[in-house]
Design a protein around this motif. Structure first.
Motif, short mmCIF file in Angstrom:
data_model
loop_
_atom_site.label_atom_id
_atom_site.label_comp_id
_atom_site.label_asym_id
_atom_site.label_seq_id
_atom_site.Cartn_x
_atom_site.Cartn_y
_atom_site.Cartn_z
N GLN A 47 84.76 20.36 -34.69
CA GLN A 47 85.57 21.05 -35.71
C GLN A 47 86.94 20.41 -35.89
OE1 GLN A 47 83.96 23.33 -37.49
NE2 GLN A 47 82.24 22.86 -36.11
N ARG A 48 87.25 19.47 -35.06
CA ARG A 48 88.61 18.89 -35.07
C ARG A 48 88.73 17.83 -36.15
NH1 ARG A 48 91.37 16.16 -29.68
NH2 ARG A 48 93.31 15.40 -30.65
N ARG A 49 89.90 17.81 -36.81
CA ARG A 49 90.22 16.76 -37.77
C ARG A 49 91.31 15.87 -37.17
NH1 ARG A 49 87.62 17.89 -42.45
NH2 ARG A 49 88.62 16.17 -43.53
N TYR A 50 91.27 14.60 -37.53
CA TYR A 50 92.12 13.61 -36.88
C TYR A 50 93.00 12.86 -37.88
CZ TYR A 50 88.97 14.17 -32.87
OH TYR A 50 88.24 14.68 -31.83
N PRO A 51 94.19 12.45 -37.42
CA PRO A 51 94.95 11.47 -38.21
C PRO A 51 94.15 10.18 -38.30
CG PRO A 51 96.29 12.42 -36.44
CD PRO A 51 94.87 12.81 -36.17
N VAL A 52 94.45 9.37 -39.29
CA VAL A 52 93.73 8.09 -39.43
C VAL A 52 94.73 6.98 -39.76
CG1 VAL A 52 93.15 8.60 -41.84
CG2 VAL A 52 91.87 6.84 -40.60
N LEU A 53 94.59 5.87 -39.05
CA LEU A 53 95.39 4.68 -39.29
C LEU A 53 94.52 3.65 -39.99
CD1 LEU A 53 97.94 2.91 -38.86
CD2 LEU A 53 96.97 2.23 -36.65
N TYR A 54 94.88 3.30 -41.21
CA TYR A 54 94.18 2.26 -41.97
C TYR A 54 94.85 0.91 -41.69
CZ TYR A 54 91.77 5.96 -44.47
OH TYR A 54 90.99 7.04 -44.77
N VAL A 55 94.03 -0.10 -41.41
CA VAL A 55 94.51 -1.40 -40.97
C VAL A 55 93.96 -2.49 -41.89
CG1 VAL A 55 94.48 -3.05 -39.07
CG2 VAL A 55 94.57 -0.59 -38.59
N THR A 56 94.83 -3.29 -42.49
CA THR A 56 94.36 -4.41 -43.32
C THR A 56 93.89 -5.55 -42.42
OG1 THR A 56 96.54 -5.45 -43.47
CG2 THR A 56 96.00 -3.78 -45.13
N VAL A 90 101.74 8.82 -25.57
CA VAL A 90 102.83 8.50 -26.49
C VAL A 90 102.34 8.45 -27.94
CG1 VAL A 90 104.27 7.34 -24.79
CG2 VAL A 90 102.53 6.03 -26.04
N VAL A 91 101.03 8.60 -28.13
CA VAL A 91 100.44 8.81 -29.45
C VAL A 91 99.36 9.87 -29.30
CG1 VAL A 91 100.85 6.42 -30.21
CG2 VAL A 91 98.63 7.05 -29.23
N PRO A 92 99.03 10.58 -30.38
CA PRO A 92 97.89 11.50 -30.33
C PRO A 92 96.59 10.72 -30.48
CG PRO A 92 98.76 11.43 -32.54
CD PRO A 92 99.65 10.55 -31.71
N GLU A 93 95.47 11.37 -30.29
CA GLU A 93 94.20 10.75 -30.65
C GLU A 93 94.15 10.60 -32.17
OE1 GLU A 93 90.56 11.42 -27.78
OE2 GLU A 93 91.24 13.32 -28.61
N PHE A 94 93.68 9.46 -32.63
CA PHE A 94 93.52 9.26 -34.07
C PHE A 94 92.40 8.27 -34.32
CE2 PHE A 94 96.96 6.40 -32.71
CZ PHE A 94 96.59 5.17 -33.24
N ILE A 95 91.93 8.23 -35.55
CA ILE A 95 90.89 7.30 -35.98
C ILE A 95 91.54 6.03 -36.49
CG2 ILE A 95 89.01 6.96 -37.65
CD1 ILE A 95 88.74 10.06 -37.68
N ILE A 96 90.95 4.89 -36.17
CA ILE A 96 91.39 3.62 -36.73
C ILE A 96 90.33 3.13 -37.70
CG2 ILE A 96 92.07 1.23 -36.26
CD1 ILE A 96 92.79 2.14 -33.41
N VAL A 97 90.73 2.83 -38.93
CA VAL A 97 89.81 2.29 -39.93
C VAL A 97 90.33 0.93 -40.39
CG1 VAL A 97 88.78 2.59 -42.22
CG2 VAL A 97 89.08 4.57 -40.72
N GLY A 98 89.60 -0.10 -40.01
CA GLY A 98 89.96 -1.45 -40.43
C GLY A 98 89.33 -1.78 -41.77
N LEU A 99 90.10 -2.40 -42.64
CA LEU A 99 89.66 -2.76 -43.99
C LEU A 99 89.29 -4.23 -44.02
CD1 LEU A 99 92.61 -0.93 -45.78
CD2 LEU A 99 90.29 -0.04 -45.42
N GLU A 103 87.18 10.76 -44.91
CA GLU A 103 87.53 12.16 -44.72
C GLU A 103 86.30 13.06 -44.70
OE1 GLU A 103 90.53 12.44 -47.77
OE2 GLU A 103 91.78 11.01 -46.65
N ARG A 104 85.22 12.63 -45.33
CA ARG A 104 83.95 13.37 -45.29
C ARG A 104 83.15 13.08 -44.02
NH1 ARG A 104 81.06 10.78 -49.24
NH2 ARG A 104 80.08 9.53 -47.60
N ASP A 105 82.98 11.81 -43.70
CA ASP A 105 82.08 11.42 -42.61
C ASP A 105 82.73 11.42 -41.24
OD1 ASP A 105 80.31 11.07 -44.65
OD2 ASP A 105 80.00 8.91 -44.35
N TYR A 106 84.06 11.32 -41.19
CA TYR A 106 84.73 11.21 -39.89
C TYR A 106 85.80 12.28 -39.67
CZ TYR A 106 82.36 6.71 -39.92
OH TYR A 106 81.40 5.72 -39.97
N ARG A 107 85.81 13.28 -40.51
CA ARG A 107 86.74 14.41 -40.34
C ARG A 107 88.20 13.94 -40.24
NH1 ARG A 107 83.21 15.43 -36.10
NH2 ARG A 107 84.95 15.68 -34.63
#
Length: 285
Positions: A59-68, A89-98, A146-150
């Motif tokens: 049920q948790r949603r996460y911040p996401v860092l987009y990376v070029t 020193v950071v929260p858990e978040f998703i990394i999405v590389g482009l 945002e749909r597939d990875y919350r």
């Protein structure tokens, strides 16, 4: 600029082929997602790293860092991420590389098209399409993630180096509502004759706030003219007194252009995610 891009491409494209009799190593907790071709025939690929808690907290949603430039930099971000989360020193978040899908894509040409917000004098027909790339992010990539990875749409962040760093700065002024923080490692400020500096001044003149955190670096041993552009932008930031913008600048000592990445990305993640990290409790001693 053309010579700089060619040299960078040669450096980044160097690959050492391992003995194929051993299984390849893969990064745990990661996925590759090739996207359908766009109407313009662009073929993108996402490199996704998920937090350790992702499966057990559905049920948790996460911040996401987009990376070029994920084909070069995704592993660098993932490598630092675990250490930063461990230290709290950071929260858990998703990394999405482009990145780009297909057989042996020409990264240099593809990124030049997508990441440059202004046409370059020596690459007129192959540059200056950053707004089209940004539209693809808004229309295709964000909805999927945002749909597939919350992923939390209110907590997006953007990072990149060189042209990727320039793209991050461009997005900050062009669509400030999209991201909460930006990491611009050795951004190509000199592109278009300091075009991004003019863009920063024009935005500041509107009086509109820019509610974001920005971490921007250069390398001590960059090409002198390239570094001078970064320093002009860094010097401009406090002069503009941009409402809402919290920024930190740094010159990475002893490094050249690509060598800024590891330190820039690690410190940049700490800086842009600092408010969320504080909300999750004190750092580990």
């Amino acid at each position: 600029m053309k010579r700089f891009l060619t040299i960078l491409g040669l450096v980044m494209s160097t690959v050492t082929h391992a003995d194929t009799s051993y299984p390849p190593y893969s990064l745990p907790g990661t996925q590759l997602r090739a996207l359908p071709a766009t109407e313009q025939g662009r073929r993108y690929q996402l490199h996704v790293h998920l937090p350790a808690s992702f499966a057990r907290e559905p049920q948790r949603r996460y911040p996401v860092l987009y990376v070029t430039d994920a084909y070069w930099d995704f592993a660098t971000f993932v490598g630092s991420y675990g250490n930063l989360v461990y230290d709290r020193v950071v929260p858990e978040f998703i990394i999405v590389g482009l990145g780009y899908a297909g057989e042996q894509p020409d990264y240099d040409a593809l990124r030049l098209w997508d990441l440059s917000p202004v046409r370059l004098a020596d690459q007129q027909g192959e540059s200056g399409h950053a707004d089209q790339f940004l539209a693809t992010l808004k229309q295709v990539v964000f909805p999927l993630v945002e749909r597939d990875y919350r992923a939390d749409p209110a907590q997006r962040y953007l990072a990149g180096s060189s042209l990727g760093g320039l793209f991050a700065l461009h997005v900050m002024y062009a669509a400030p509502e999209l991201f909460k923080g930006y990491i611009a490692a050795s951004p190509a400020v000199v592109a278009g004759g300091d075009w991004i500096i003019g863009r920063a001044k024009a935005y500041a003149a509107t009086g509109k706030p820019l509610n974001a955190r920005l971490y921007v670096t250069g390398a001590e041993h960059e090409w002198p003219g390239f570094l001078a552009g970064i320093q002009r932008y860094q010097a401009l930031l406090p002069e503009l007194k941009q409402p809402g913008l919290v920024f930190q600048s740094r010159i990475i000592d002893g490094e050249r252009h690509a060598g800024t990445k590891a330190e820039s990305y690690t410190r940049g993640m700490r800086f842009v995610f600092e408010p969320l990290a504080l909300a999750h409790g004190p750092a580990r001693d």
